[in-house]
Design an enzyme around this catalytic site. Structure first.
Site, PDB file in Angstrom:
ATOM      1  N   HIS A  12     -14.786 -35.816  21.492  1.00  0.00           N
ATOM      2  CA  HIS A  12     -13.684 -36.750  21.167  1.00  0.00           C
ATOM      3  C   HIS A  12     -14.307 -38.077  20.749  1.00  0.00           C
ATOM      4  CE1 HIS A  12      -9.451 -38.382  22.115  1.00  0.00           C
ATOM      5  NE2 HIS A  12     -10.131 -39.363  21.531  1.00  0.00           N
ATOM      6  N   HIS A  45     -14.247 -41.513  17.910  1.00  0.00           N
ATOM      7  CA  HIS A  45     -13.648 -42.305  16.820  1.00  0.00           C
ATOM      8  C   HIS A  45     -14.772 -42.908  15.995  1.00  0.00           C
ATOM      9  CE1 HIS A  45      -9.544 -42.158  18.466  1.00  0.00           C
ATOM     10  NE2 HIS A  45     -10.175 -42.080  19.630  1.00  0.00           N
ATOM     11  N   HIS A  82      -3.158 -36.242  22.838  1.00  0.00           N
ATOM     12  CA  HIS A  82      -3.182 -37.502  23.598  1.00  0.00           C
ATOM     13  C   HIS A  82      -1.966 -37.443  24.519  1.00  0.00           C
ATOM     14  CE1 HIS A  82      -4.038 -41.964  24.008  1.00  0.00           C
ATOM     15  NE2 HIS A  82      -2.931 -41.765  24.723  1.00  0.00           N
ATOM     16  N   ASP A  91     -14.472 -40.466  23.710  1.00  0.00           N
ATOM     17  CA  ASP A  91     -13.403 -41.372  23.253  1.00  0.00           C
ATOM     18  C   ASP A  91     -13.993 -42.746  22.932  1.00  0.00           C
ATOM     19  OD1 ASP A  91     -10.906 -42.057  22.402  1.00  0.00           O
ATOM     20  OD2 ASP A  91     -10.086 -42.439  24.388  1.00  0.00           O
TER      21      ASP A  91
HETATM   22  O1  DOR Z   1      -8.334 -46.643  23.946  1.00  0.00           O
HETATM   23  C1  DOR Z   1      -8.110 -45.944  22.974  1.00  0.00           C
HETATM   24  N1  DOR Z   1      -8.594 -46.247  21.742  1.00  0.00           N
HETATM   25  N2  DOR Z   1      -7.372 -44.843  23.127  1.00  0.00           N
HETATM   26  C2  DOR Z   1      -6.975 -44.108  22.097  1.00  0.00           C
HETATM   27  O2  DOR Z   1      -6.274 -43.159  22.305  1.00  0.00           O
HETATM   28  C3  DOR Z   1      -7.319 -44.501  20.714  1.00  0.00           C
HETATM   29  C4  DOR Z   1      -8.509 -45.320  20.675  1.00  0.00           C
HETATM   30  C5  DOR Z   1      -8.712 -46.016  19.349  1.00  0.00           C
HETATM   31  O3  DOR Z   1      -8.552 -45.364  18.309  1.00  0.00           O
HETATM   32  O4  DOR Z   1      -9.054 -47.197  19.350  1.00  0.00           O
HETATM   33 ZN    ZN Z   2      -9.364 -41.233  21.276  1.00  0.00          ZN
END
Ligand code: DOR
Ligand code: ZN
Length: 348
Positions: A13, A15, A147, A253
């Site tokens: 997971h 980003h 989510h 994450d």
């Molecule tokens: O804290 C978070 N940041 N939770 C998420 O679900 C998305 C993520 C983000 O894309 O910044």
């Molecule tokens: Zn996430």
């Protein structure tokens, strides 16, 4: 000095963002991971085959580029790195899914407006409206990453979502459903209730509770969604992670935001851990006497759950202090400026 080797670590997971942020941070993950599930919450979200292919190309370009300057040089020799792509969940028809299936690894479902760039997500969980898409995904063996938060009181959002997981799991028994970044005992308990439910766990949720975020001075760099919960919840997460429960996987994450968006009135949600995740995991597992289980948590479980075969990569970690940089290209990591117990010694 204690040493530990990890093979083909996977971040299930992640980003990576886009544009300059992508170019700045992607190599930090590519350095120490064999692959990662890439979240689709861009603006606009990744929702067509063309967007997905183009985004994957931009990621590969970003991890392949020469280090722009000395600061990032050590991360430029990244070997292989597979971006396992995801689409942003919408009600897609089966023909479209069949056509795109080879290009993606999963589809990520966000409740509308629940977190960063999720406005186009699902508004009400009407099972019958979702049925054609979810049945098609089950037939095509495309996992659904979720989510899992309602829009209720912030500490109860994940626990309240358990009804929805229950209904998804029972209505679509052949669909693999991954409860993303779980933070509660309730979510841990769900794992053994339904054969088709799995979970990812972040490293920060293994380390912190809400107290660390707002119990003393407020810590914007620990603010994320779902928010860290009670110590009992963290203990429940630790138990299944340390035991390498076969249905849990590591998913960082790691969610970079520019420093000015975190240190602001209206702090963006996300903890940036990509460059220190493996070091922190070694520290957690070693302290608990469970280092032998880390390989399953950071790679083997994910390989079996998703049926993926990552590129070979060997990471050698040593129990030697690592001073976490204050920033990585303007993104403040967890534990910035502090010393953590393990370092990466070598990557092959
Ligand atoms: O804290 C978070 N940041 N939770 C998420 O679900 C998305 C993520 C983000 O894309 O910044
Ligand atoms: Zn996430």
């Amino acid at each position: 000095m204690k040493q530990h080797t990890l093979l083909m670590p996977l971040d299930m997971h992640l980003h990576l963002r886009d544009g300059i942020m992508l170019e700045n941070i992607a190599s930090l993950s590519a350095y120490s991971f064999s692959g990662a599930i890439i979240m689709p919450n861009l603006v606009p979200p990744v929702s067509t085959k063309e967007e997905l292919i183009a985004y994957k190309e931009r990621i590969l370009h970003a991890v392949g580029i020469e280090a722009a300057d000395d600061e990032m040089e050590e991360f430029s020799d990244n070997g292989g790195f597979e971006p396992y792509m995801t689409l942003f969940y919408q009600n897609y028809d089966e023909d479209f899914l069949a056509e795109v299936a080879d290009e993606l690894t999963a589809i990520k479902l966000y409740p509308a407006g629940i977190t960063t760039n999720s406005e186009g997500g699902v508004k009400n969980f009407d099972i019958e409206e979702m049925r054609p898409t979810l049945e098609a995904m089950a037939r095509l063996d495309i996992p659904l990453c979720v989510h899992g938060e309602t829009d209720g009181f912030v500490m109860d959002r994940e626990a309240e979502f358990m009804n929805i997981y229950e209904s998804l799991a029972t209505n679509f028994p052949d669909l693999k459903i991954i409860m993303e970044h779980i933070t509660t005992k309730e979510a841990v308990d769900m794992l053994d209730k339904h054969a088709n439910l799995y979970a990812t766990i972040t490293v920060h949720h293994l380390l912190i509770s809400l107290d660390d975020v707002i119990g003393g001075m407020m810590k914007p760099h620990l603010f994320c969604k779902p928010i860290a919960k009670r110590p009992e919840d963290r203990d429940a997460l630790l138990k299944v992670a340390l035991d390498a429960h076969p249905k849990v996987m590591f998913g960082s994450d790691s969610a970079p935001h520019p420093q000015h968006k975190k240190e602001a009135c209206g702090c963006a949600a996300g903890v940036f851990t990509a460059p220190i995740a493996l070091q922190l995991l070694c520290e957690i597992f070693e302290k608990a006497g469970k280092l032998d289980n880390l390989q399953s948590f950071v790679s083997d479980n994910a390989q079996s759950i998703y049926g993926i075969c990552p590129e070979f990569k060997e990471i050698i970690l040593v129990q030697e202090p690592f001073k976490v940089p204050e920033t990585y290209k303007g993104v403040v990591p967890m534990y910035a400026g502090e010393s953590i117990g393990w370092s990466i010694e070598d990557v092959d």
